[in-house]
Design a protein around this motif. Sequence first.
Motif, PDB file in Angstrom:
ATOM      1  N   LEU A  41       0.802  -1.229   0.000  1.00 44.86           N
ATOM      2  CA  LEU A  41       0.000   0.000   0.000  1.00 44.86           C
ATOM      3  C   LEU A  41       0.833   1.277   0.000  1.00 44.86           C
ATOM      4  O   LEU A  41       0.285   2.366  -0.054  1.00 44.86           O
ATOM      5  CB  LEU A  41      -0.951   0.000   1.206  1.00 44.86           C
ATOM      6  N   HIS A  42       2.136   1.163   0.097  1.00 43.11           N
ATOM      7  CA  HIS A  42       3.018   2.327   0.045  1.00 43.11           C
ATOM      8  C   HIS A  42       3.059   2.904  -1.369  1.00 43.11           C
ATOM      9  O   HIS A  42       2.717   2.226  -2.343  1.00 43.11           O
ATOM     10  CB  HIS A  42       4.423   1.915   0.474  1.00 43.11           C
ATOM     11  N   ILE A  43       3.504   4.143  -1.474  1.00 44.39           N
ATOM     12  CA  ILE A  43       3.638   4.798  -2.778  1.00 44.39           C
ATOM     13  C   ILE A  43       4.702   4.067  -3.591  1.00 44.39           C
ATOM     14  O   ILE A  43       5.817   3.845  -3.130  1.00 44.39           O
ATOM     15  CB  ILE A  43       4.033   6.278  -2.602  1.00 44.39           C
ATOM     16  N   GLY A  44       4.349   3.681  -4.805  1.00 42.87           N
ATOM     17  CA  GLY A  44       5.294   2.976  -5.663  1.00 42.87           C
ATOM     18  C   GLY A  44       5.035   1.493  -5.774  1.00 42.87           C
ATOM     19  O   GLY A  44       5.554   0.828  -6.670  1.00 42.87           O
ATOM     20  N   GLY A  45       4.250   0.940  -4.834  1.00 43.86           N
ATOM     21  CA  GLY A  45       3.855  -0.453  -4.918  1.00 43.86           C
ATOM     22  C   GLY A  45       4.999  -1.438  -4.954  1.00 43.86           C
ATOM     23  O   GLY A  45       6.071  -1.240  -4.374  1.00 43.86           O
ATOM     24  N   ILE A  46       4.787  -2.540  -5.678  1.00 44.36           N
ATOM     25  CA  ILE A  46       5.733  -3.648  -5.679  1.00 44.36           C
ATOM     26  C   ILE A  46       7.066  -3.270  -6.325  1.00 44.36           C
ATOM     27  O   ILE A  46       8.130  -3.782  -5.953  1.00 44.36           O
ATOM     28  CB  ILE A  46       5.089  -4.874  -6.366  1.00 44.36           C
ATOM     29  N   ALA A  47       7.040  -2.325  -7.275  1.00 49.90           N
ATOM     30  CA  ALA A  47       8.284  -1.889  -7.915  1.00 49.90           C
ATOM     31  C   ALA A  47       9.171  -1.139  -6.922  1.00 49.90           C
ATOM     32  O   ALA A  47      10.399  -1.286  -6.935  1.00 49.90           O
ATOM     33  CB  ALA A  47       7.978  -1.008  -9.119  1.00 49.90           C
ATOM     34  N   ALA A  48       8.557  -0.337  -6.049  1.00 49.69           N
ATOM     35  CA  ALA A  48       9.333   0.366  -5.026  1.00 49.69           C
ATOM     36  C   ALA A  48       9.949  -0.614  -4.041  1.00 49.69           C
ATOM     37  O   ALA A  48      11.085  -0.428  -3.591  1.00 49.69           O
ATOM     38  CB  ALA A  48       8.436   1.359  -4.287  1.00 49.69           C
ATOM     39  N   SER A  49       9.223  -1.674  -3.707  1.00 50.09           N
ATOM     40  CA  SER A  49       9.775  -2.697  -2.812  1.00 50.09           C
ATOM     41  C   SER A  49      10.962  -3.404  -3.457  1.00 50.09           C
ATOM     42  O   SER A  49      11.950  -3.713  -2.786  1.00 50.09           O
ATOM     43  CB  SER A  49       8.687  -3.713  -2.450  1.00 50.09           C
ATOM     44  N   LYS A  50      10.867  -3.659  -4.750  1.00 48.41           N
ATOM     45  CA  LYS A  50      11.980  -4.298  -5.461  1.00 48.41           C
ATOM     46  C   LYS A  50      13.228  -3.431  -5.401  1.00 48.41           C
ATOM     47  O   LYS A  50      14.335  -3.921  -5.165  1.00 48.41           O
ATOM     48  CB  LYS A  50      11.588  -4.564  -6.922  1.00 48.41           C
ATOM     49  N   ARG A  51      13.049  -2.127  -5.591  1.00 49.68           N
ATOM     50  CA  ARG A  51      14.181  -1.190  -5.499  1.00 49.68           C
ATOM     51  C   ARG A  51      14.805  -1.225  -4.109  1.00 49.68           C
ATOM     52  O   ARG A  51      16.025  -1.254  -3.958  1.00 49.68           O
ATOM     53  CB  ARG A  51      13.702   0.233  -5.802  1.00 49.68           C
ATOM     54  N   LEU A  52      13.940  -1.198  -3.099  1.00 44.63           N
ATOM     55  CA  LEU A  52      14.422  -1.154  -1.724  1.00 44.63           C
ATOM     56  C   LEU A  52      15.195  -2.421  -1.379  1.00 44.63           C
ATOM     57  O   LEU A  52      16.298  -2.361  -0.817  1.00 44.63           O
ATOM     58  CB  LEU A  52      13.228  -0.982  -0.776  1.00 44.63           C
ATOM     59  N   LEU A  53      14.647  -3.573  -1.724  1.00 44.55           N
ATOM     60  CA  LEU A  53      15.315  -4.841  -1.439  1.00 44.55           C
ATOM     61  C   LEU A  53      16.611  -4.978  -2.233  1.00 44.55           C
ATOM     62  O   LEU A  53      17.552  -5.636  -1.783  1.00 44.55           O
ATOM     63  CB  LEU A  53      14.372  -6.005  -1.755  1.00 44.55           C
ATOM     64  N   GLY A  54      16.673  -4.333  -3.387  1.00 47.96           N
ATOM     65  CA  GLY A  54      17.888  -4.378  -4.193  1.00 47.96           C
ATOM     66  C   GLY A  54      19.064  -3.664  -3.559  1.00 47.96           C
ATOM     67  O   GLY A  54      20.214  -3.859  -3.975  1.00 47.96           O
ATOM     68  N   LEU A  55      18.808  -2.839  -2.543  1.00 45.98           N
ATOM     69  CA  LEU A  55      19.883  -2.146  -1.835  1.00 45.98           C
ATOM     70  C   LEU A  55      20.525  -3.008  -0.753  1.00 45.98           C
ATOM     71  O   LEU A  55      21.559  -2.633  -0.196  1.00 45.98           O
ATOM     72  CB  LEU A  55      19.343  -0.859  -1.200  1.00 45.98           C
ATOM     73  N   LEU A  56      19.933  -4.154  -0.443  1.00 46.72           N
ATOM     74  CA  LEU A  56      20.444  -5.009   0.631  1.00 46.72           C
ATOM     75  C   LEU A  56      21.552  -5.925   0.146  1.00 46.72           C
ATOM     76  O   LEU A  56      21.575  -6.356  -1.007  1.00 46.72           O
ATOM     77  CB  LEU A  56      19.311  -5.863   1.203  1.00 46.72           C
ATOM     78  N   ASP A  57      22.450  -6.264   1.064  1.00 43.61           N
ATOM     79  CA  ASP A  57      23.487  -7.255   0.780  1.00 43.61           C
ATOM     80  C   ASP A  57      22.871  -8.642   0.789  1.00 43.61           C
ATOM     81  O   ASP A  57      22.328  -9.075   1.814  1.00 43.61           O
ATOM     82  CB  ASP A  57      24.594  -7.203   1.843  1.00 43.61           C
ATOM     83  N   GLN A  58      22.975  -9.360  -0.309  1.00 47.54           N
ATOM     84  CA  GLN A  58      22.405 -10.706  -0.381  1.00 47.54           C
ATOM     85  C   GLN A  58      23.097 -11.665   0.586  1.00 47.54           C
ATOM     86  O   GLN A  58      22.498 -12.636   1.047  1.00 47.54           O
ATOM     87  CB  GLN A  58      22.524 -11.237  -1.817  1.00 47.54           C
ATOM     88  N   SER A  59      24.349 -11.362   0.920  1.00 44.03           N
ATOM     89  CA  SER A  59      25.111 -12.249   1.803  1.00 44.03           C
ATOM     90  C   SER A  59      24.829 -12.000   3.281  1.00 44.03           C
ATOM     91  O   SER A  59      25.410 -12.661   4.142  1.00 44.03           O
ATOM     92  CB  SER A  59      26.608 -12.064   1.539  1.00 44.03           C
ATOM     93  N   ALA A  60      23.977 -11.039   3.596  1.00 41.13           N
ATOM     94  CA  ALA A  60      23.633 -10.719   4.984  1.00 41.13           C
ATOM     95  C   ALA A  60      22.118 -10.844   5.120  1.00 41.13           C
ATOM     96  O   ALA A  60      21.391  -9.855   4.981  1.00 41.13           O
ATOM     97  CB  ALA A  60      24.117  -9.318   5.333  1.00 41.13           C
ATOM     98  N   PRO A  61      21.622 -12.046   5.390  1.00 38.15           N
ATOM     99  CA  PRO A  61      20.200 -12.322   5.156  1.00 38.15           C
ATOM    100  C   PRO A  61      19.221 -11.980   6.267  1.00 38.15           C
ATOM    101  O   PRO A  61      18.015 -12.002   6.038  1.00 38.15           O
ATOM    102  CB  PRO A  61      20.195 -13.836   4.920  1.00 38.15           C
ATOM    103  N   MET A  62      19.691 -11.675   7.486  1.00 37.47           N
ATOM    104  CA  MET A  62      18.756 -11.490   8.602  1.00 37.47           C
ATOM    105  C   MET A  62      18.250 -10.045   8.613  1.00 37.47           C
ATOM    106  O   MET A  62      19.013  -9.107   8.901  1.00 37.47           O
ATOM    107  CB  MET A  62      19.434 -11.829   9.928  1.00 37.47           C
ATOM    108  N   VAL A  63      16.958  -9.857   8.305  1.00 41.31           N
ATOM    109  CA  VAL A  63      16.408  -8.522   8.052  1.00 41.31           C
ATOM    110  C   VAL A  63      15.190  -8.274   8.939  1.00 41.31           C
ATOM    111  O   VAL A  63      14.307  -9.131   9.062  1.00 41.31           O
ATOM    112  CB  VAL A  63      16.006  -8.377   6.570  1.00 41.31           C
ATOM    113  N   LEU A  64      15.153  -7.086   9.532  1.00 42.93           N
ATOM    114  CA  LEU A  64      14.010  -6.633  10.321  1.00 42.93           C
ATOM    115  C   LEU A  64      13.238  -5.585   9.535  1.00 42.93           C
ATOM    116  O   LEU A  64      13.801  -4.565   9.129  1.00 42.93           O
ATOM    117  CB  LEU A  64      14.490  -6.043  11.653  1.00 42.93           C
ATOM    118  N   ASP A  65      11.949  -5.822   9.318  1.00 44.78           N
ATOM    119  CA  ASP A  65      11.058  -4.876   8.632  1.00 44.78           C
ATOM    120  C   ASP A  65      10.206  -4.202   9.698  1.00 44.78           C
ATOM    121  O   ASP A  65       9.327  -4.831  10.302  1.00 44.78           O
ATOM    122  CB  ASP A  65      10.194  -5.641   7.625  1.00 44.78           C
TER     123      ASP A  65
END
Length: 276
Positions: A41-65
């Motif tokens: 429901l945030h501005i930008g929808g699923i594409a914005a979430s993809k951008r945000l997750l793309g900033l994370l290190d894939q090798s550091a998997p433990m994430v708090l939302d």
Amino acid sequence: MPTSLAHHYHQALRDQDILNQLRTHYPDGPTLHQLAPLDQLHIGGIAASKRLLGLLDQSAPMVLDIGAGLGGLMRQGAALGFHLTGLDITHRFNVLNQAISQLTMTQPLNNSPAGTLRCVTGDACALPFSDASFDAVLFQHSLMNMPDPARVLAECRRVLRPGGQLVMHEVVSGPHSEALRFPVPWAEGPAHSHLLSLSELTQTLEASGFKIQHCEDWSHTALEWRQRQRQKEQAPLTAVLSPQWVFGERFMQMGKNLLENLANGAINVVEISTRC
């Protein structure tokens, strides 16, 4: 006395109707894109979430939302292999989030196995987690509901491991903040709206021990997205799911105000990545 923040979010929530709708229309389990009108429901929808997750290190998997809502960002992150813990102050959101995840067939989006999901009801000012227990913390349209951002960010710094990431996709005050119109999805009025300006936000992050690595204002893209969504919302209600299943009829005014607030410069939308 103002209503609680949790009440703002759950007062029109159609919990059982949503689950019945999902079971009826998606008997094999809804996909992430099918769920997006409900849980992104945030501005930008699923594409914005993809951008945000793309900033994370894939090798550091433990994430708090923090402020996980109905879990769209969580399920999208799990499909990328991250292990997501979602914290929200609205307990009914957490219960529904878990029920939706149980119905959802989360398919990995890369070669990694799907990550895990868990939900916790709690206050971001007092995170119920031990020190240095996460690799990353996410905010997506949630810090704006928090009246003490410095305390929240201090808690984030505590639960992050050394070198951990704090990444956010947030609404901030725009150059014409005095023109802000309510209600909006995050608040009926000023009592639950705690927007910082971009300069205030970056200063608070730095004062809390975070080094800013990426900061982008994408308000123009946000406005274009919101204009497209508004057109969809004004069409006859034939969609399987919509934000009205969460916010009720008041979402029509919220959506209208959101578009006007973006167009008038009352709010901006920013994407920030930091490390501690």
